[in-house]
Design a protein around this motif. Sequence first.
Motif, PDB file in Angstrom:
ATOM      1  N   LEU A 194     -16.294  67.588  90.356  1.00  0.00           N
ATOM      2  CA  LEU A 194     -15.384  68.055  89.310  1.00  0.00           C
ATOM      3  C   LEU A 194     -14.331  68.936  89.962  1.00  0.00           C
ATOM      4  O   LEU A 194     -14.666  69.923  90.628  1.00  0.00           O
ATOM      5  N   GLY A 197     -19.703  71.915  83.911  1.00  0.00           N
ATOM      6  CA  GLY A 197     -20.011  70.574  83.446  1.00  0.00           C
ATOM      7  C   GLY A 197     -20.610  70.535  82.059  1.00  0.00           C
ATOM      8  O   GLY A 197     -21.033  69.464  81.615  1.00  0.00           O
ATOM      9  N   GLN A 232     -12.543  64.251  87.455  1.00  0.00           N
ATOM     10  CA  GLN A 232     -13.936  64.252  87.873  1.00  0.00           C
ATOM     11  C   GLN A 232     -14.386  62.832  88.193  1.00  0.00           C
ATOM     12  O   GLN A 232     -13.981  61.877  87.532  1.00  0.00           O
ATOM     13  N   VAL A 234     -23.655  68.629  87.623  1.00  0.00           N
ATOM     14  CA  VAL A 234     -22.501  68.572  88.522  1.00  0.00           C
ATOM     15  C   VAL A 234     -23.007  68.774  89.945  1.00  0.00           C
ATOM     16  O   VAL A 234     -23.714  69.740  90.228  1.00  0.00           O
ATOM     17  N   ARG A 251      -7.448  68.370  85.287  1.00  0.00           N
ATOM     18  CA  ARG A 251      -8.889  68.259  85.532  1.00  0.00           C
ATOM     19  C   ARG A 251      -9.220  66.793  85.779  1.00  0.00           C
ATOM     20  O   ARG A 251      -8.854  65.926  84.999  1.00  0.00           O
ATOM     21  N   ILE A 302     -21.799  64.010  86.938  1.00  0.00           N
ATOM     22  CA  ILE A 302     -20.513  64.360  87.539  1.00  0.00           C
ATOM     23  C   ILE A 302     -20.760  64.633  89.022  1.00  0.00           C
ATOM     24  O   ILE A 302     -21.325  65.668  89.384  1.00  0.00           O
TER      25      ILE A 302
END
Length: 321
Positions: free
Chosen positions: A89, A198, A110, A203, A108, A86
């Motif tokens: 995010l 994450g 990402q 992340v 949300r 990711i």
Amino acid sequence: MRPEEALDRLQFRMLRAAVEAVQAMLFFATVSITAGSVAWAWLSHAGGDVDATGWAVAGGGALSSGAFGYLAGRRRRRTERGDFVIEQLEGLLTVSGVSDHQRYDYVRRQRIRAGRNGFRLVPIRSHWSARSRCPSTPECLYADQLLLDGRTPEEDGRIRRWIYLHRPIGRGYRVWVGLRHTFSDDGGRMQPYYRESGEEQRVDRLIVRLRFTWDRVPLEVVGVRWSARSRSSRQETGEVPFQKVPGPDGSVEYVVDVHKPDGRCAYGLRWRWADDNILPVDAMNSRTVTRSAPMTAPAFESLSAARRAGRWPGPAPAAPR
């Protein structure tokens, strides 16, 4: 045909695999030559002339070192990469008022980078303490993706969801995925916190936004870091800085922005209502701090005047101390 679709064709995937194989061979050859040269120099310095035995030892050491380095490198890259990473995010929770309860609009999204070829299933977990009388269903942010919903919470309290990409993507390819979910706490009040992580995935950057409409601003907001998950709960391990910024239509936002977050932790915000009542925007101090300030006397007078004029739908505010 779009460029990303052309790059994801079988021919280009085979070309990328061939390039990776050439890179691995070059790495193996470089390590082998380096290790062999060092061994040959050491044997020459120690015994003068290097006989056949010395060359055999040097060659064996070079091959062993090269093989070990190659396998260790592949293992490290596989461990770091996983199915996907990711890169960014972003989570946004908007709290608004509906009669005697709150409505929550959750978004949300990402940006992920695939770690292997043929990747097309992105897991997302969520957990909300609010109970709604009419349960709602989340939906995808992007039309070319499909949301698979587990619906039922598992033993840790979280609901498993997956975003299914309509076509597989190759390693190194980047794509945005996301979902939107609107729910309320008319059947059971939500605990006043919002956090993101994450889970098992790495992340690179984590952004958490908490937005309150003008009639639903709390008394206090705190940036919080939670420890690694333990069954259905986490433990608070400290506070994190955040920024307070103006939002659309008179709302106010609190933003936590973390680069390279600890994968064992979740980051977010916790808030507190004033005596279980709701406060207006001007009840909040305009400073950017870890904790927000309580209601001031001018803010109390302003809210009381608005309520007498019929412009304040909420309950009577608590007087400042």
